[in-house]
Design a protein around this motif. Sequence first.
Motif, PDB file in Angstrom:
ATOM      1  N   ALA A   1      41.274  42.913  59.020  1.00 17.46           N
ATOM      2  CA  ALA A   1      41.951  41.941  58.153  1.00 17.46           C
ATOM      3  C   ALA A   1      40.950  40.898  57.692  1.00 17.46           C
ATOM      4  N   ASP A   2      41.290  40.234  56.599  1.00 24.05           N
ATOM      5  CA  ASP A   2      40.500  39.136  56.070  1.00 24.05           C
ATOM      6  C   ASP A   2      41.145  37.834  56.542  1.00 24.05           C
ATOM      7  N   LEU A   3      40.432  37.037  57.322  1.00 22.83           N
ATOM      8  CA  LEU A   3      41.001  35.812  57.879  1.00 22.83           C
ATOM      9  C   LEU A   3      41.377  34.800  56.802  1.00 22.83           C
ATOM     10  N   ARG A   4      40.884  34.998  55.595  1.00 24.58           N
ATOM     11  CA  ARG A   4      41.250  34.097  54.504  1.00 24.58           C
ATOM     12  C   ARG A   4      42.621  34.439  53.935  1.00 24.58           C
ATOM     13  N   ASP A   5      43.119  35.639  54.228  1.00 25.06           N
ATOM     14  CA  ASP A   5      44.433  36.102  53.752  1.00 25.06           C
ATOM     15  C   ASP A   5      45.426  35.965  54.902  1.00 25.06           C
TER      16      ASP A   5
ATOM     17  N   SER B   1      40.197  25.464  57.067  1.00 25.79           N
ATOM     18  CA  SER B   1      41.204  24.479  57.472  1.00 25.79           C
ATOM     19  C   SER B   1      42.603  25.076  57.433  1.00 25.79           C
ATOM     20  N   ARG B   2      42.881  25.916  56.430  1.00 23.64           N
ATOM     21  CA  ARG B   2      44.184  26.589  56.380  1.00 23.64           C
ATOM     22  C   ARG B   2      44.367  27.500  57.589  1.00 23.64           C
ATOM     23  N   LEU B   3      43.299  28.194  57.975  1.00 25.59           N
ATOM     24  CA  LEU B   3      43.389  29.106  59.113  1.00 25.59           C
ATOM     25  C   LEU B   3      43.669  28.345  60.403  1.00 25.59           C
ATOM     26  N   VAL B   4      42.891  27.299  60.680  1.00 27.40           N
ATOM     27  CA  VAL B   4      43.098  26.579  61.940  1.00 27.40           C
ATOM     28  C   VAL B   4      44.417  25.825  61.930  1.00 27.40           C
ATOM     29  N   HIS B   5      44.896  25.417  60.755  1.00 25.33           N
ATOM     30  CA  HIS B   5      46.219  24.792  60.652  1.00 25.33           C
ATOM     31  C   HIS B   5      47.321  25.811  60.956  1.00 25.33           C
TER      32      HIS B   5
ATOM     33  N   TYR C   1      31.414  30.774  57.121  1.00 24.28           N
ATOM     34  CA  TYR C   1      31.344  31.654  55.958  1.00 24.28           C
ATOM     35  C   TYR C   1      32.580  31.536  55.063  1.00 24.28           C
ATOM     36  N   MET C   2      33.533  30.677  55.451  1.00 23.98           N
ATOM     37  CA  MET C   2      34.694  30.391  54.612  1.00 23.98           C
ATOM     38  C   MET C   2      34.492  29.023  53.953  1.00 23.98           C
ATOM     39  N   SER C   3      35.184  28.804  52.858  1.00 24.37           N
ATOM     40  CA  SER C   3      35.171  27.464  52.281  1.00 24.37           C
ATOM     41  C   SER C   3      35.902  26.521  53.232  1.00 24.37           C
ATOM     42  N   PRO C   4      35.620  25.213  53.162  1.00 25.94           N
ATOM     43  CA  PRO C   4      36.334  24.264  54.027  1.00 25.94           C
ATOM     44  C   PRO C   4      37.850  24.370  53.901  1.00 25.94           C
ATOM     45  N   GLU C   5      38.330  24.619  52.687  1.00 26.47           N
ATOM     46  CA  GLU C   5      39.775  24.736  52.485  1.00 26.47           C
ATOM     47  C   GLU C   5      40.317  25.964  53.201  1.00 26.47           C
ATOM     48  N   GLN C   6      39.606  27.073  53.126  1.00 24.27           N
ATOM     49  CA  GLN C   6      40.066  28.308  53.773  1.00 24.27           C
ATOM     50  C   GLN C   6      40.059  28.197  55.291  1.00 24.27           C
TER      51      GLN C   6
END
Length: 221
Positions: A57-61, A97-101, A90-95
Amino acid sequence: MPKKFFEVDFPMIVARKIHNIKTKPPLSKPLIETHSTDSLLLDGHSLDSDRYCIIGADLRDIPTLEDKLKKFQINPELPTLFLSECVLVYMSPEQSSRLVHWIAETFPTAMFINYEQVNMNDRFGHIMIENLQRRQCNLAGVDLCQSLDSQKDRFLSSGWESVNALDMMTVYSMLPQEDVARIERLEFLDEKELLQQLLQHYCICWAVKDKLNLGLSQIGF
C-alpha cells in the motif's frame, strides 16, 4: 509478546519480499506451521498469517491503507506500536501529518517511533540533501527535519498526547561504555568526528497516546 506484526510497503517491494519469504525456508517455515504456503498468499501484494501480515500500500493513500488493514483484521483497540525508519521524510509535510493524525484518531492507545534525519538546515545537512538529490532521491518532507522541535511538532499538532526526541549522538553517548568500546572494536573508527556529525543529523522521536493508561509516556531512555 506482540499479538501480531503488520508490515506496510509499496506493492512492488512487497511482491519481492513475499517471493523471498516463499522461497527461503527460514523465512517461510515459521509462517506455515498452521497454514499451507498457498493459503498464505492472498494475492500478489499481500500475505497473512496468525502472527505476521505484509501489505502492499501507499501510506499517502490513507483510505486504501485503512481498507487493507481492516481486511486483514487489525484491531485498533489493542495497544499498538508503530515503527518508521526514514519513511516520513519522503512524504510532503502535509502527507506525513495526515498519516500520523489518522493513526492518532484511529488507535487510542499507541506509540509511534520515528527514526529519520534532523538538523538539516546546517552545512552538513545541506551536503546530505545535495548528495541524495544527485541520486534522484528527493526528501519531500525535509522541512520537518530542521530540528528536534520541528520533529516533535508534527505529532503534537496531529493529536498525540506527548512527544520526545533525541538526536542519535545523544543516544550513542547514553550507551554503556563497555558497549561503545565493543562496537568501536567491531567497526574501526578512523573518522570519529565524521561519525559524530552523522549521528547529530539523525534522531529518534517517539509519540504516545494512552487511553488505557498503561504508562506509555514513561517509556524512554
